[in-house]
Design a protein around this motif. Structure first.
Motif, PDB file in Angstrom:
ATOM      1  N   ALA A  60       0.814  -1.221   0.000  1.00 54.62           N
ATOM      2  CA  ALA A  60       0.000   0.000   0.000  1.00 54.62           C
ATOM      3  C   ALA A  60       0.847   1.269   0.000  1.00 54.62           C
ATOM      4  N   VAL A  61       1.909   1.291   0.783  1.00 50.78           N
ATOM      5  CA  VAL A  61       2.765   2.478   0.843  1.00 50.78           C
ATOM      6  C   VAL A  61       3.417   2.731  -0.513  1.00 50.78           C
ATOM      7  N   MET A  62       3.959   1.676  -1.120  1.00 47.40           N
ATOM      8  CA  MET A  62       4.608   1.833  -2.416  1.00 47.40           C
ATOM      9  C   MET A  62       3.598   2.182  -3.500  1.00 47.40           C
ATOM     10  N   LEU A  63       2.408   1.653  -3.405  1.00 55.21           N
ATOM     11  CA  LEU A  63       1.371   1.994  -4.374  1.00 55.21           C
ATOM     12  C   LEU A  63       1.095   3.496  -4.339  1.00 55.21           C
ATOM     13  N   GLY A  64       1.088   4.070  -3.146  1.00 56.22           N
ATOM     14  CA  GLY A  64       0.921   5.516  -3.002  1.00 56.22           C
ATOM     15  C   GLY A  64       2.065   6.286  -3.632  1.00 56.22           C
ATOM     16  N   ARG A  65       3.290   5.802  -3.434  1.00 60.29           N
ATOM     17  CA  ARG A  65       4.463   6.458  -4.035  1.00 60.29           C
ATOM     18  C   ARG A  65       4.421   6.382  -5.560  1.00 60.29           C
ATOM     19  N   LEU A  66       4.052   5.228  -6.074  1.00 54.53           N
ATOM     20  CA  LEU A  66       3.955   5.056  -7.528  1.00 54.53           C
ATOM     21  C   LEU A  66       2.882   5.972  -8.103  1.00 54.53           C
ATOM     22  N   ALA A  67       1.739   6.032  -7.435  1.00 48.74           N
ATOM     23  CA  ALA A  67       0.659   6.902  -7.901  1.00 48.74           C
ATOM     24  C   ALA A  67       1.125   8.357  -7.934  1.00 48.74           C
ATOM     25  N   ASP A  68       1.827   8.792  -6.903  1.00 48.64           N
ATOM     26  CA  ASP A  68       2.339  10.164  -6.878  1.00 48.64           C
ATOM     27  C   ASP A  68       3.340  10.398  -8.010  1.00 48.64           C
ATOM     28  N   ALA A  69       4.260   9.460  -8.188  1.00 50.57           N
ATOM     29  CA  ALA A  69       5.288   9.603  -9.223  1.00 50.57           C
ATOM     30  C   ALA A  69       4.683   9.641 -10.618  1.00 50.57           C
ATOM     31  N   LEU A  70       3.589   8.918 -10.800  1.00 49.79           N
ATOM     32  CA  LEU A  70       2.934   8.868 -12.115  1.00 49.79           C
ATOM     33  C   LEU A  70       1.746   9.836 -12.204  1.00 49.79           C
ATOM     34  N   GLN A  71       1.584  10.656 -11.178  1.00 51.02           N
ATOM     35  CA  GLN A  71       0.534  11.665 -11.124  1.00 51.02           C
ATOM     36  C   GLN A  71      -0.843  11.064 -11.389  1.00 51.02           C
TER      37      GLN A  71
END
Length: 79
Positions: A60-71
């Motif tokens: 879940a934490v990494m999914l949030g980071r990926l979503a942010d990085a990919l806007q």
């Protein structure tokens, strides 16, 4: 927050592979390399590859980071 709201349809029954394919399509649409994305979220390029082919789950934490990085919103990767 998201660059474009184009629905991504992936015909894959395995949830890890489906999530990985969505990740890959989103990354490519934004013209980011695996290395670029990996650097943005703090992992190695190989981990991005493993996520994209569905060999590793994305927590879940990494999914949030990926979503942010990919806007994108996290829900894009959960469809």
């Amino acid at each position: 927050m998201n660059i474009q709201s184009v629905p991504i349809v992936v015909n894959e029954s395995n949830p890890y592979k489906r999530q990985g394919r969505i990740l890959q399509l989103t990354r490519i649409a934004q013209q980011k390399s695996r290395q670029d994305l990996a650097a943005e979220v703090g992992v190695c390029r190989e981990m991005v590859r493993l996520w994209e082919i569905g060999d590793r789950a994305i927590d879940a934490v990494m999914l949030g980071r990926l979503a942010d990085a990919l806007q994108q919103e996290v829900r894009v990767f959960l469809s």
